[in-house]
Write a protein that holds these residues in place. Structure first.
Motif, short mmCIF file in Angstrom:
data_model
loop_
_atom_site.label_atom_id
_atom_site.label_comp_id
_atom_site.label_asym_id
_atom_site.label_seq_id
_atom_site.Cartn_x
_atom_site.Cartn_y
_atom_site.Cartn_z
N GLY A 1 0.69 -1.21 -0.05
CA GLY A 1 0.23 0.06 -0.04
C GLY A 1 0.70 1.34 -0.01
N LYS A 2 2.18 1.05 0.22
CA LYS A 2 3.00 2.29 0.36
C LYS A 2 3.73 2.56 -1.08
CE LYS A 2 3.09 3.28 4.79
NZ LYS A 2 3.94 3.44 5.79
N SER A 3 4.13 3.83 -1.42
CA SER A 3 4.55 4.28 -2.79
C SER A 3 6.12 4.08 -2.75
CB SER A 3 4.62 5.69 -3.06
OG SER A 3 3.00 6.02 -2.82
N VAL A 4 6.85 4.06 -3.89
CA VAL A 4 8.33 3.96 -4.15
C VAL A 4 8.47 5.22 -4.46
CG1 VAL A 4 9.95 2.95 -5.57
CG2 VAL A 4 8.12 1.64 -4.41
N ALA A 5 9.76 5.95 -4.14
CA ALA A 5 10.32 7.36 -4.43
C ALA A 5 11.64 6.85 -5.26
CB ALA A 5 10.56 8.20 -3.24
N TYR A 6 11.75 7.58 -6.21
CA TYR A 6 13.26 7.40 -6.92
C TYR A 6 13.39 8.84 -7.38
CZ TYR A 6 9.40 6.57 -10.45
OH TYR A 6 8.23 6.52 -10.90
N THR B 1 13.05 2.58 -15.94
CA THR B 1 12.13 1.56 -15.97
C THR B 1 11.72 1.23 -14.27
OG1 THR B 1 14.24 0.51 -15.35
CG2 THR B 1 13.34 0.09 -17.59
N HIS B 2 11.89 2.21 -13.67
CA HIS B 2 11.53 2.41 -12.31
C HIS B 2 9.90 2.67 -12.22
CE1 HIS B 2 14.89 1.19 -10.21
NE2 HIS B 2 15.74 2.04 -10.90
N GLY C 1 4.53 5.20 -8.11
CA GLY C 1 6.00 5.76 -8.05
C GLY C 1 6.28 7.25 -8.25
N ILE C 2 7.05 7.88 -7.53
CA ILE C 2 7.03 9.11 -7.24
C ILE C 2 8.53 9.72 -7.52
CG2 ILE C 2 6.89 11.32 -5.71
CD1 ILE C 2 4.73 9.33 -4.12
N ALA C 3 8.73 10.65 -8.35
CA ALA C 3 9.74 11.33 -8.83
C ALA C 3 10.37 12.32 -7.99
CB ALA C 3 9.79 11.65 -10.21
N VAL C 4 11.46 12.15 -7.15
CA VAL C 4 11.81 13.29 -6.29
C VAL C 4 12.74 14.23 -7.13
CG1 VAL C 4 13.40 13.67 -4.32
CG2 VAL C 4 11.91 11.41 -4.56
N PRO C 5 12.54 15.51 -6.96
CA PRO C 5 13.48 16.40 -7.82
C PRO C 5 14.81 16.18 -7.26
CG PRO C 5 11.74 17.61 -6.44
CD PRO C 5 11.68 16.14 -6.28
N GLU D 1 10.82 15.89 2.84
CA GLU D 1 9.46 16.48 2.79
C GLU D 1 8.43 15.27 2.61
OE1 GLU D 1 8.11 19.94 0.22
OE2 GLU D 1 10.08 20.60 1.26
N LEU D 2 8.96 14.58 1.35
CA LEU D 2 8.05 13.40 0.78
C LEU D 2 7.69 12.40 1.96
CD1 LEU D 2 6.67 12.65 -1.74
CD2 LEU D 2 8.95 11.47 -2.36
N LEU D 3 9.03 12.03 2.52
CA LEU D 3 8.94 10.90 3.75
C LEU D 3 7.97 11.36 4.74
CD1 LEU D 3 12.76 10.03 3.70
CD2 LEU D 3 10.85 8.44 3.05
N ARG D 4 7.97 12.67 5.19
CA ARG D 4 7.11 13.21 6.00
C ARG D 4 5.59 12.85 5.74
NH1 ARG D 4 9.45 18.44 6.66
NH2 ARG D 4 11.41 17.94 7.73
N THR D 5 5.36 12.51 4.72
CA THR D 5 3.88 12.39 4.32
C THR D 5 3.35 11.08 4.98
OG1 THR D 5 4.37 11.44 2.34
CG2 THR D 5 3.88 13.94 2.42
N GLY D 6 4.38 10.22 4.98
CA GLY D 6 4.37 8.63 5.73
C GLY D 6 3.66 7.91 4.70
N THR D 7 3.89 8.21 3.26
CA THR D 7 3.12 7.35 2.29
C THR D 7 4.13 6.64 1.43
OG1 THR D 7 3.45 9.15 0.75
CG2 THR D 7 1.38 9.05 1.57
N ILE D 8 5.59 7.05 1.88
CA ILE D 8 6.72 6.24 1.00
C ILE D 8 7.25 5.02 1.79
CG2 ILE D 8 9.18 6.28 0.23
CD1 ILE D 8 6.93 8.25 -1.19
N GLY D 9 7.03 3.96 1.12
CA GLY D 9 7.54 2.59 1.68
C GLY D 9 8.78 2.10 1.19
N THR D 10 9.29 2.68 0.25
CA THR D 10 10.89 2.53 -0.19
C THR D 10 11.26 3.57 -1.18
OG1 THR D 10 10.18 -0.10 -0.48
CG2 THR D 10 11.97 0.74 -1.63
N VAL D 11 12.56 3.76 -0.93
CA VAL D 11 13.29 4.87 -1.75
C VAL D 11 14.41 4.36 -2.61
CG1 VAL D 11 15.12 6.69 -1.50
CG2 VAL D 11 12.95 6.30 0.55
N VAL D 12 14.20 4.30 -3.72
CA VAL D 12 15.04 4.02 -4.66
C VAL D 12 16.43 5.25 -4.87
CG1 VAL D 12 15.89 3.06 -6.81
CG2 VAL D 12 13.72 2.55 -5.92
N ALA D 13 17.68 4.63 -4.44
CA ALA D 13 18.93 5.46 -4.63
C ALA D 13 19.67 4.96 -5.70
CB ALA D 13 19.71 5.55 -3.54
#
Ligand SMILES: *Cc1c(COP(=O)(O)O)cnc(C)c1O
Length: 500
Positions: free
Chosen positions: A176-181, A188-189, A200-204, A218-230
């Motif tokens: 249920g959580k989003s992925v940030a890259y 392909t992400h 999937g959410i693109a971080v600037p 800022e995005l993580l503070r929303t509590g919706t991100i389950g995984t960060v892709v670095a």
């Protein structure tokens, strides 16, 4: 005489190669490229003979005529194949300084072809015990390179599939959580998130094309991100996200961290902050991340069909569990197919990587020496661009990929001159041709990097060169000069006729 030649005055015959499979040890090393072709040919011939010998231990049998091919037809068809293959770019040559492409190391070719004669399938131990063991061995070496104290992982057919698996596990462990890259992450992400039904959410990015930690926070503070892709080395410009900062931020908010090191992963070997190395902090932080993807078919000297996914927690195996009545039967030992989304995979890929790493191990002096030469080539060329007026560096290279552009006032002129270098360079006769690539930027990205360019177009092309062959280092002065020569004959400010 395809495979016979003189070597230091002796023929292969004199060196004891008349008997099939008796490859004498030659006095010189096995070179890559055309210089090593004869020796590779001899090694391949010996390998085919040895494998035939193993096969004959099982007793002779008559080949079925349905598969016999006529030798004259074979000659004609293979001739046609070779003719068709000429329609290619010379990825092997130092004057190819374009996209992320190069031939595999001859040791990888030898490992692949030798194994392909058996054609094991690494899906299950029953499909090829030897290559399944080699796969576990090379995966353990890669995990150790990243500093994982324990791991679960396997080879895949590509970085895309490896990332898909990492994102699949990300979804299963944070439903249920989003992925940030980052906005500059591999395309392909976004595609794989769509496939998995995950947002999937693109971080600037900041000015250097790396993920902006403040925007991420800022995005993580929303509590919706389950995984960060670095990303450790973006495909476009080799930019390295600040993984060391991202780890702390993601942990604070209970998010997983996946590292896409498909391109840059092997630079871990020279992540030592030295003048000819790369930044240590982001690479050492990979040891604390949950998963990482690395492509041996990029900087690991392998032919295509070789990606890798590694998880730090072996417990993620529970997400892959399945039971099939027809595949696993030989033992209670782990079958690689039990922990992968793909079924059939070439055991030859594992063997090729295993053989390569036996010869060029994952150490600073082994495979690291290849990466260091590429890194030095990028630094040298960047310095030359800095020191000349005709070219401008788009941004400092963090790995071995350069972005640069012909110094012009307007973006339209930069675009035209870049396209001219690309097109004119590749249409020179083979012995002079120069191959670069282009990269599209917009006015905001130029401005963010402090370039004072009149944005008379929304987007335009600059030049991009991936310097992933160690030989390039010796050719940088000539490559630089050739770009300048091509620009000089562009005619300042004049639209060039060939690129319209
Ligand atoms: C190349 C690349 C991929 C895709 O890998 P393939 O092996 O081409 O499927 C993903 N991420 C990054 C950063 C890459 O450079």
């Amino acid at each position: 005489m395809p495979f016979f030649r003189c070597y230091k005055g002796k023929t292969e015959h004199e060196r004891g190669r008349t008997e099939w499979g008796m490859a004498a040890i030659p006095e010189g090393p096995l070179h890559g490229g055309p210089a090593g072709a004869a020796e590779l040919g001899a090694q391949l011939r010996a390998a085919v003979a040895e494998m035939a010998r193993w096969m004959s231990e099982y007793g002779d049998f008559a080949p079925h005529p349905s598969q016999d091919v006529d030798m004259a037809a074979l000659r004609q068809a293979t001739e046609e194949l070779r003719t068709r293959l000429r329609d290619n770019y010379p990825f092997f040559h130092p004057r190819y300084a374009g996209q992320m492409l190069k031939p595999p190391h001859p040791a990888a070719v030898l490992g692949y072809v030798t194994t392909m004669l058996v054609n094991p399938n690494n899906h299950a131990l029953d499909g090829g015990p030897a290559t399944a063991a080699m796969e576990k061995d090379v995966v353990a070496q890669l995990a150790a390179m990243f500093g994982f104290d324990q791991h679960l992982g396997h080879l895949t057919s590509s970085g895309t599939i490896a990332n898909l698996e990492a994102l699949f596990v990300a979804r299963e462990s944070h439903p249920g959580k989003s992925v940030a890259y980052s906005a500059d992450a591999h395309y392909t992400h976004a595609r794989m998130c769509h496939l998995l039904g995950v947002d999937g959410i693109a971080v600037p990015t900041t000015a250097d094309g790396t993920m902006d930690p403040r925007a991420l926070e800022e995005l993580l503070r929303t509590g919706t991100i389950g995984t960060v892709v670095a990303t450790a080395g973006t495909t476009g410009l080799g930019a390295i996200d600040p993984i060391h900062d991202i780890v702390a931020l993601a942990r604070n908010h209970g998010a997983r961290i996946h590292v896409d090191a498909a391109y840059g992963g092997f630079f871990r070997l020279i992540a030592d902050d030295r003048a000819d190395g790369v930044a240590a902090a982001p690479f050492t932080a990979i040891a604390e991340c949950d998963s990482v993807v690395i492509d041996p078919h990029k900087h690991g000297l392998q032919p295509y069909g070789c990606g890798t996914v590694l998880f730090r927690d072996p417990g993620v195996a529970k997400h892959f569990l399945h039971d099939s009545p027809y595949t696993y039967f030989t033992s209670d030992e782990l079958h690689l197919g039990e922990i992968s989304l793909e079924c059939s995979r070439a055991g030859a890929s594992a063997a090729a990587l295993w053989l390569t790493l036996r010869l060029l191990p994952l150490t600073p002096d082994g495979l690291g020496a290849v990466l260091r030469a590429c890194r030095r080539a990028a630094l040298d060329w960047a310095g030359r661009i800095d020191g000349c007026e005709q070219l401008t560096l788009y941004q400092r290279p963090q790995l071995d990929i350069l972005g640069y552009y012909p110094t012009r006032e307007r973006l339209s002129e930069i675009d035209r001159a870049s396209a001219h270098v690309l097109t004119r360079g590749m249409h020179l006769p083979p012995a002079q041709a120069l191959f670069v690539a282009t990269y599209t930027v917009d006015a905001a990205e130029l401005a963010a990097r402090g370039h004072r360019v009149r944005a008379d177009l929304d987007r335009g092309r600059i030049l991009r060169s991936v310097l992933m062959k160690p030989e390039t280092e010796q050719h940088v002065p000539a490559l630089h000069q050739q770009v300048l020569d091509l620009l000089a004959d562009a005619g300042e400010g004049q639209p060039s006729s060939i690129d319209g």
